[in-house]
Design an enzyme around this catalytic site. Structure first.
Site, PDB file in Angstrom:
ATOM      1  CG  ASP A 483      -5.008 -22.449  46.817  1.00  0.00           C
ATOM      2  OD1 ASP A 483      -5.746 -22.925  47.447  1.00  0.00           O
ATOM      3  OD2 ASP A 483      -3.782 -21.739  47.334  1.00  0.00           O
TER       4      ASP A 483
HETATM    5  C1  BGC Z   1      -1.690 -18.796  42.766  1.00  0.00           C
HETATM    6  C2  BGC Z   1      -1.740 -19.918  43.618  1.00  0.00           C
HETATM    7  C3  BGC Z   1      -1.777 -19.711  45.233  1.00  0.00           C
HETATM    8  C4  BGC Z   1      -3.061 -18.847  45.314  1.00  0.00           C
HETATM    9  C5  BGC Z   1      -3.284 -18.498  46.976  1.00  0.00           C
HETATM   10  C6  BGC Z   1      -2.904 -18.005  43.237  1.00  0.00           C
HETATM   11  O1  BGC Z   1      -3.125 -16.743  42.311  1.00  0.00           O
HETATM   12  O2  BGC Z   1      -1.742 -19.038  41.677  1.00  0.00           O
HETATM   13  O3  BGC Z   1      -0.446 -20.614  43.413  1.00  0.00           O
HETATM   14  O4  BGC Z   1      -1.882 -20.854  45.810  1.00  0.00           O
HETATM   15  O5  BGC Z   1      -2.946 -17.781  44.475  1.00  0.00           O
HETATM   16  O6  BGC Z   1      -2.519 -17.388  47.204  1.00  0.00           O
HETATM   17  C1  NOJ Z   2       0.341 -21.991  46.422  1.00  0.00           C
HETATM   18  C2  NOJ Z   2      -0.133 -22.159  47.966  1.00  0.00           C
HETATM   19  O1  NOJ Z   2       0.670 -21.564  48.940  1.00  0.00           O
HETATM   20  C3  NOJ Z   2      -0.486 -23.607  48.099  1.00  0.00           C
HETATM   21  O2  NOJ Z   2      -1.496 -23.776  49.118  1.00  0.00           O
HETATM   22  C4  NOJ Z   2      -1.120 -24.059  47.011  1.00  0.00           C
HETATM   23  O3  NOJ Z   2      -1.339 -25.435  47.294  1.00  0.00           O
HETATM   24  C5  NOJ Z   2      -0.343 -23.985  45.695  1.00  0.00           C
HETATM   25  N1  NOJ Z   2      -0.107 -22.574  45.560  1.00  0.00           N
HETATM   26  C6  NOJ Z   2      -1.023 -24.695  44.487  1.00  0.00           C
HETATM   27  O4  NOJ Z   2      -2.095 -24.025  44.163  1.00  0.00           O
END
Ligand code: BGC
Ligand code: NOJ
Length: 811
Positions: A483
């Site tokens: 993400d």
């Molecule tokens: C985090 C991710 C997460 C994303 C969506 C980001 O701040 O680092 O791990 O998937 O937010 O909530």
């Molecule tokens: C947490 C999110 O819930 C997931 O969808 C994502 O793939 C990982 N972080 C990596 O960014």
């Protein structure tokens, strides 16, 4: 320093020191009504949705930490204490917390009084039961004052903590007998209220926080508890609470049970009132009556235990290593159920107001859950697919209460559609129920747009094919699995979120090798499915697309020693030896080796060797290396994290298993298992203090080698880590892998293992599998017999329901 230990016979983790390095929590509830509970009884409950139906107030990131919960106070004249140590933190003579499968027991003892508290949500019930057993362990008569305490949230957990100009005027309660009802907003648009009861007459109560706690006191020293006298207040606005007061006298050796019920009720519009202004309490009274004796509560707990016996009976390993057995048989499966229920919504790191159910997250959660309750998994994939857009794109999240797509987050994450293929095929492989493919499933929750689930899969597959970039690799969109790799975001405004801000991908060349590998891996699953259901032409078409992708990866996605990660907006490489930072990433090397892309040319071996050399650490595999040290506008959120944290070179436990699985594809069982044990919590007991989070569940991230404190974990419980590690160990290392037409047996284990045994319930029959490894190899099934009869190959065909089969496997 150790704070507790496992009790495998009871399937419990036992905490013996309440001052754990972080609150160590548990979850209560099976379907609709849930609670979070820490080892000091902190936490809160909600009905279905942690944002919109929050029952009790909980202050995240508070000082002190973990403030708010179901608190019981004992004032014995000498001291004021709590059985769970907090909030008073009065030193106890004895403390113990046992977190079990959807129940928690906390007991405290002081000055000859013992308080044992059992917390659970009975199956199918919209209430948390709290049974408190008070015993006199001394030789004298004990007289003391007992208070319960619970602070109500005004339902919407988000506005509850911001809109005080309104909130301080809306609160309303009713008190009737020993039950305190919370009915804020019930007079207008709400059809629900909450209640807190105790199964005995009380000697007083309070429902107004300021009167009970005192404006300038806190939960550690509430005025009423200190003075030993309730004020019998009825809240009007401000902050409604529920506190019962009871005077207790116990003879030496005597004990008594108090049963509290914290529940939620919904009434039909025309059935809301008993009389003008008085709520209709019939349903609440029914639930209270159902659990008003010790015998009834114990029967409900036995039912809950039987429910878990049944779930955990479906995969039992006997490996000879108790750490592996407890990890696989108990805690990993338990965490998979929790992630299935909560997605990424409510934990001690997720506030319950931020995120709904993730499209990609929930599909991935299925692979660790589907064997536990296939019928629930079926409904879940249908719910998820219903939020898909007609062009195959997806809402990134949906809300559990409405099941509608979440507009605030929107879509455009180009990996999302492929995960639906994983979700649906995992369900079919476990259940054998191909009928789900014919199910009519809406798009964007619009029934008039419904098509079969099979068409959803075709459209998902095509979404990748229809969105290729200049290198014939998938365009990344807002982001792929990572993400934080925001290649089309270009944000310089600190007031906007990388996750929700509008992207401008016009003219973008940003392509993802992670999606490319994902497409090949699950594209093949789609092809297998097409073949099994007789769609040969579609299988051939899809095969062509997958072959093209494999070619594109080999041509444009190989960096010489490993797979690239991506191309950015301008078409520059990411995850290449040419880069100064972020030379190599875990995700693309995981998925491309899982899919064995370029294996004949030695690419997989090289890539995994490079991962070992550059990304592996004592505590697990970091996501990328070297970490980014400056903000890079063309990369987005990944470069906002300090080196070693989260997506910037943290150990993302979610995708370590992709490397484990890649290793098993190469037959390197020793390496795969070593990676597994590095992050599996049951193997980390000795570093509890450093690790910090619960020693019985996975955390999303462990600080990487560039971090200040490598090995320190964060974000426990709600992470795809649970499902993926479960898949890696059970399906790829132990190699017991559900397939469309039966159960595939393909272990890839450490060479020193003599073998292992697994009992697996599958499609209505039981397989008692014994794997023997006489030659101490990792991989390669020589022979399988079923009840003594040899079979060809290593696929156990679908067998007769209701029977038990002995399966002997020789490597
Ligand atoms: C985090 C991710 C997460 C994303 C969506 C980001 O701040 O680092 O791990 O998937 O937010 O909530
Ligand atoms: C947490 C999110 O819930 C997931 O969808 C994502 O793939 C990982 N972080 C990596 O960014």
């Amino acid at each position: 320093m150790k704070y507790g230990h496992f009790d495998d016979d009871n399937r419990e983790y036992v905490i013996t020191n309440p001052a754990t390095p972080f609150p160590w929590i548990n979850y209560l509830g099976d379907k609709d009504f849930f609670s979070l509970i820490s080892n000091t009884a902190g936490g809160y409950s909600f009905y279905k949705d942690a944002k919109f139906r929050r029952l009790n107030r909980y202050r995240y990131n508070n000082v002190p930490m973990d403030d708010g919960g179901r608190y019981f106070y004992i004032n014995d004249g000498d001291s004021v204490w709590n059985p769970g140590w907090k909030p008073s933190k009065t030193e106890l003579d004895h403390y113990e917390c046992r977190h079990g499968m959807n129940y928690t027991k906390i007991s405290g003892e002081k000055n000859g009084i013992k308080a044992e508290c059992l917390f659970f949500v009975p199956l199918g019930t919209w209430a948390e039961i709290q049974k408190i057993t008070l015993s006199n362990t001394s030789n004298e008569v004990k007289k003391f004052k007992f208070f319960s305490y619970n602070e109500w949230a005004l339902w919407n957990a988000a506005t509850d903590m911001e809109n005080f100009q309104r909130n301080f005027s809306t609160g309303e309660v009713e008190v009737e007998g020993s039950v305190i009802y919370h009915k804020t907003e019930y007079r207008e648009r709400r059809n629900h209220f909450a209640y807190y009861s105790v199964n005995t007459e009380i000697d007083g109560f309070d429902t107004d926080r300021e009167s009970f706690v005192g404006l300038y006191n806190c939960h550690a020293n509430p005025e009423v508890v200190l003075s030993g006298k309730p004020k019998n207040t009825v809240a009007h606005g401000w902050s409604p609470i529920a506190s019962h007061y009871k005077e207790i006298e116990l003879q030496p050796g005597e004990s008594t049970d108090l049963i509290f019920v914290l529940g939620y009720v919904e009434n039909a519009e025309d059935d809301k009132w008993e009389s003008k202004g008085v709520i209709n309490k019939t349903k609440a009274k029914e639930v209270i009556a159902k659990f008003n004796t010790t015998a009834k509560v114990e029967a409900a707990l036995s039912e809950l235990r039987a429910y878990w016996d049944d779930i955990l009976d479906r995969f039992i390993i006997d490996s000879g290593d108790e750490r592996l057995d407890r990890q696989v048989n108990i805690w990993n499966q338990y965490q998979c159920m929790i992630t299935f229920n909560f997605s990424r919504s409510a934990s001690y790191f997720e506030s319950g107001i931020g995120r709904g159910m993730g499209f990609r997250d929930s599909n991935q959660d299925l692979i660790g859950f589907v064997h536990q309750a296939p019928e629930r998994a079926r409904q879940r994939v249908i719910d998820i697919a219903s939020t898909q857009f007609p062009d195959g794109g997806c809402y990134h999240q949906y809300q559990p209460l409405t099941k509608g797509g979440n507009n605030e987050v929107g879509g455009g994450f180009n990996d999302d559609p492929m995960w639906l293929i994983l979700g649906v095929t995992s369900y079919i492989k476990e259940s054998g129920d191909f009928s789900i493919l014919d199910e009519m499933v809406p798009f964007d929750n619009d029934e008039s747009l419904a098509q079969t689930m099979f068409n959803h899969l075709t459209i998902s597959f095509n979404h990748v094919v229809n969105n290729l970039g200049p290198n014939k690799l998938p365009l990344i969109g807002r982001a792929d699995w990572n993400d934080c790799l925001n290649l089309n975001c270009f944000s310089m405004n600190p007031n906007e979120s990388f996750q929700t801000t509008e992207n401008n991908s016009e003219g973008s060349k940003a392509e993802s090798l992670m999606i490319a590998g994902l497409f090949v891996y699950y594209g093949r699953e789609y092809i297998d499915l097409c073949k099994v259901i007789g769609k040969e032409e579609e299988a051939a078409r899809a095969q062509q697309e997958v072959d093209n992708m494999v070619e594109a990866i080999k041509q444009n996605g190989w960096d010489g020693e490993w797979f690239l990660r991506a191309y950015d907006f301008y078409g520059n490489k990411i995850g290449s030896n040419e880069n100064e930072e972020g030379k190599i990433f875990i995700e693309s090397n995981g998925f491309c080796t899982m899919a064995k892309i370029g294996d004949d040319e030695g690419m997989c071996e090289k890539a995994l060797d490079a991962v070992k050399e550059r990304l592996d650490t004592k505590y697990g595999i970091v996501l990328n290396n070297p970490a980014y040290t400056t903000y890079r506008i063309e990369m987005g959120e990944i470069s906002t994290y300090p080196p070693g944290y989260k997506e910037n070179a943290g150990i993302f436990c979610h995708n370590n298993p992709w490397i484990m699985i890649g290793e098993t594809e190469l037959g390197r069982g020793d390496q795969a298992y070593e990676y597994y044990t590095k992050i599996a919590p049951a193997f980390l007991e000795d570093i509890q203090e450093l690790h910090k989070t619960e020693p019985y569940v996975y955390s999303q991230m462990i600080a990487g080698k560039d971090a200040f404190k490598p090995g320190e974990a964060k974000n426990s419980w709600l992470t795809g880590t649970a499902a993926w590690n479960y898949a890696a160990i059970t399906q790829h290392i132990l190699g017991i892998r559900p397939a469309l037409q039966g159960m595939l047996i393909d272990p890839c284990i450490p060479t020193k293992w003599d073998g292992f045994k697994v009992s697996r319930k599958f499609r209505g029959y039981t397989l008692n599998i014994e794997v023997k490894n006489p030659n101490h190899i990792s991989k390669g099934v020589k022979q399988i017999t079923i009840d003594g009869k040899p079979i060809e190959g290593n696929l156990i065909p679908v067998l007769e329901k209701g029977k038990t089969y002995n399966v002997n496997v020789t490597l």
